[in-house]
Write an enzyme that holds these catalytic residues in place. Structure first.
Site, PDB file in Angstrom:
ATOM      1  N   GLY A  60       0.834  -1.199   0.000  1.00 16.68           N
ATOM      2  CA  GLY A  60       0.000   0.000   0.000  1.00 16.68           C
ATOM      3  C   GLY A  60       0.865   1.243   0.000  1.00 16.68           C
ATOM      4  N   GLN A  68       2.920   9.868   1.571  1.00 16.78           N
ATOM      5  CA  GLN A  68       4.270   9.280   1.612  1.00 16.78           C
ATOM      6  C   GLN A  68       5.140   9.747   0.454  1.00 16.78           C
ATOM      7  OE1 GLN A  68       2.423   5.191   2.193  1.00 16.78           O
ATOM      8  NE2 GLN A  68       4.404   4.916   3.173  1.00 16.78           N
ATOM      9  N   CYS A 110       6.162  -0.473   7.085  1.00 17.88           N
ATOM     10  CA  CYS A 110       5.788   0.712   6.306  1.00 17.88           C
ATOM     11  C   CYS A 110       6.953   1.116   5.420  1.00 17.88           C
ATOM     12  CB  CYS A 110       5.450   1.843   7.273  1.00 17.88           C
ATOM     13  SG  CYS A 110       4.990   3.369   6.463  1.00 17.88           S
ATOM     14  N   LEU A 111       6.655   1.467   4.164  1.00 16.82           N
ATOM     15  CA  LEU A 111       7.720   1.895   3.250  1.00 16.82           C
ATOM     16  C   LEU A 111       8.398   3.170   3.750  1.00 16.82           C
ATOM     17  CD1 LEU A 111       5.996   1.244  -0.206  1.00 16.82           C
ATOM     18  CD2 LEU A 111       7.731  -0.158   0.941  1.00 16.82           C
ATOM     19  N   HIS A 167      -4.180   1.574   7.843  1.00 18.81           N
ATOM     20  CA  HIS A 167      -2.800   2.088   7.877  1.00 18.81           C
ATOM     21  C   HIS A 167      -2.643   3.245   6.874  1.00 18.81           C
ATOM     22  CE1 HIS A 167       1.739   1.139   7.937  1.00 18.81           C
ATOM     23  NE2 HIS A 167       1.614   1.990   6.945  1.00 18.81           N
ATOM     24  N   GLU A 168      -3.191   3.060   5.657  1.00 13.42           N
ATOM     25  CA  GLU A 168      -3.036   4.099   4.617  1.00 13.42           C
ATOM     26  C   GLU A 168      -3.882   5.330   4.925  1.00 13.42           C
ATOM     27  OE1 GLU A 168      -0.571   3.673   2.830  1.00 13.42           O
ATOM     28  OE2 GLU A 168      -0.352   1.518   3.082  1.00 13.42           O
ATOM     29  N   HIS A 211      -2.086   7.469   7.233  1.00 15.71           N
ATOM     30  CA  HIS A 211      -1.094   8.331   6.562  1.00 15.71           C
ATOM     31  C   HIS A 211      -1.742   9.627   6.077  1.00 15.71           C
ATOM     32  CE1 HIS A 211       2.657   6.144   6.387  1.00 15.71           C
ATOM     33  NE2 HIS A 211       2.110   5.067   5.856  1.00 15.71           N
TER      34      HIS A 211
HETATM   35 ZN    ZN Z   1       2.877   3.163   5.745  1.00 17.94          ZN
END
Ligand code: ZN
Length: 170
Positions: free
Chosen positions: A46, A51, A92-93, A134-135, A138
């Site tokens: 995701g 991000q 997480c990226l 989670h997204e 963000h």
């Molecule tokens: Zn993340």
């Protein structure tokens, strides 16, 4: 299409609250296409526009193993949560190499717009439910590590600052 640069925690830009998309047009479709390419390249399950330093409410998700579960969510909202909670080890990226357990509602109902600007709804469970929450966090300026205890967050920040100093020395 182009690969986008992913911000890394504790970058302050990860804490900006994203604005709703006013119109789903070619600019938003181009952003979504670039985000999809960036997510698959990383690879991740995701990616939220926050991000990649674009503060508009766009999320791309694919929790499948064969790239067949792609979803683009514009202005996503969670309209109901299950009472049941589940703990999942998240990564997480934007926080590479860090994985920790977060407890969230196990099932959610989501409303969003698609790339044509049309509304749709779906129920998410398992990894998809985790990923959607989670997204959306963000988009609200929240990184998953903020769900962890203060002690863990303090230790993590100290570790990341140390790594940053070591990188600068090289
Ligand atoms: Zn993340």
């Amino acid at each position: 299409m182009a690969l986008l640069n992913i911000l890394h925690y504790p970058d302050k830009r990860l804490h900006k609250v994203a604005k709703p998309v006013a119109q789903v047009d070619d600019r938003i479709r181009k952003l979504a296409a670039d985000m999809i390419e960036t997510m698959y390249d990383a690879p991740g399950v995701g990616l939220a526009a926050t991000q990649v330093d674009v503060h508009e409410r766009v999320v791309v998700i694919d929790v499948s193993e064969d790239k067949e579960g792609l979803m683009v969510l514009i202005n996503p909202e969670i309209i109901s949560y299950s009472d049941e909670q589940k703990t999942y080890e998240e990564g997480c990226l934007s926080v590479p190499g860090v994985y920790d357990e977060v407890e969230r509602p196990s099932t959610v109902r989501v409303r969003a717009l698609n790339l044509e600007g049309e509304p749709f709804e779906f129920d998410a469970e398992g990894l998809l439910a985790v990923c959607v929450q989670h997204e959306i966090d963000h988009l609200n300026g929240r990184v998953f590590v903020q769900h962890l205890s203060m002690l863990k967050q303090t230790r993590l920040k100290a570790k990341l600052r140390k790594e940053q100093r070591e990188l600068e020395r090289v």
